[in-house]
Write a protein that holds these residues in place. Sequence first.
Motif, short mmCIF file in Angstrom:
data_model
loop_
_atom_site.label_atom_id
_atom_site.label_comp_id
_atom_site.label_asym_id
_atom_site.label_seq_id
_atom_site.Cartn_x
_atom_site.Cartn_y
_atom_site.Cartn_z
N GLN A 185 0.82 -1.22 0.00
CA GLN A 185 0.00 0.00 0.00
C GLN A 185 0.86 1.27 0.00
N LYS A 186 1.95 1.26 0.76
CA LYS A 186 2.77 2.47 0.89
C LYS A 186 3.71 2.68 -0.29
N ARG A 194 -1.22 9.38 -1.56
CA ARG A 194 -1.08 9.18 -0.12
C ARG A 194 -1.64 7.82 0.27
N PRO A 195 -0.87 7.01 1.04
CA PRO A 195 -1.35 5.66 1.34
C PRO A 195 -2.55 5.62 2.27
N THR A 196 -2.58 6.48 3.28
CA THR A 196 -3.69 6.49 4.25
C THR A 196 -4.10 7.93 4.50
N ARG A 197 -5.26 8.09 5.08
CA ARG A 197 -5.75 9.43 5.40
C ARG A 197 -5.02 9.98 6.63
N PHE A 218 -4.83 8.24 10.42
CA PHE A 218 -5.14 6.82 10.38
C PHE A 218 -4.01 6.03 11.05
N GLU A 219 -4.36 5.08 11.93
CA GLU A 219 -3.38 4.31 12.68
C GLU A 219 -3.57 2.82 12.46
N GLY A 220 -3.89 2.44 11.26
CA GLY A 220 -3.99 1.03 10.94
C GLY A 220 -5.25 0.36 11.41
N GLY A 221 -6.25 1.07 11.79
CA GLY A 221 -7.50 0.48 12.23
C GLY A 221 -7.73 0.61 13.72
N PRO A 228 -7.67 5.98 16.76
CA PRO A 228 -6.63 7.00 16.54
C PRO A 228 -6.54 7.97 17.71
#
Length: 224
Positions: free
Chosen positions: A99-100, A105-108, A111-114, A117
């Motif tokens: 993903q990265k 941008r990979p995540t918003r 975002f902390e991986g689910g 946060p």
Amino acid sequence: MVRSLILAALIAAAAAFSSFTPRNLPTHAATRSSSSSSNLSMKIYDWKRRTADESAIHEGEFTFDNLRPAPGSRKRKSRKGRGISAGQGATCGFGMRGQKSRAGRPTRPGFEGGQQPLYRRLPKFPGQPTGPGHEKELYNLIKLDELNGVAEGGTINFDSLLVSGAITKAKHPIHKIVVGRQDFTAKGVTVQAHAFTKSARDAIEGAGGKCELLSKTTNAVLVA
């Protein structure tokens, strides 16, 4: 005979080892005399600092013409994707897949991986406009020039203005009278609202009118 030769060789080697003294090592007297006569200086192992001209840095006062970055602090821009010799060739340091490594941008943000946060783990502070216990009140603003069509001696409030079509429906349940862009021409009217600005109150009372405060919960007229 062989044993005696081996024993003699070992004795000779031991004698030679005990009598060995290194020629290049300084004696204690030489070390003491050299340290007392020479000034100690710290070595700079960064070659850019060694070869740089830092004469302006040691001047007494910094001015705009002698300010400069420290030697070695400004590096050249890394040219990625220009071959393996550039250090960041092919994948540009983002790895092969995943993903990265994709474009964008990979995540918003946040975002902390689910997992929950940080911005949701922290408590909400009271006193903020969007938090519990906030003190800021949002009013529906009614301008004075919207009251110009009221007959003299009449009583006006938000409901009567809405029925007459002078204003439209409001977003907030409490109303405040403010000064408009046009002049206030109504004479001797009684205005009912939950709040008045000082200039609006002066304009209404200056024209022979009256200002009546309403309760923010029951909309009843408050007795001063």
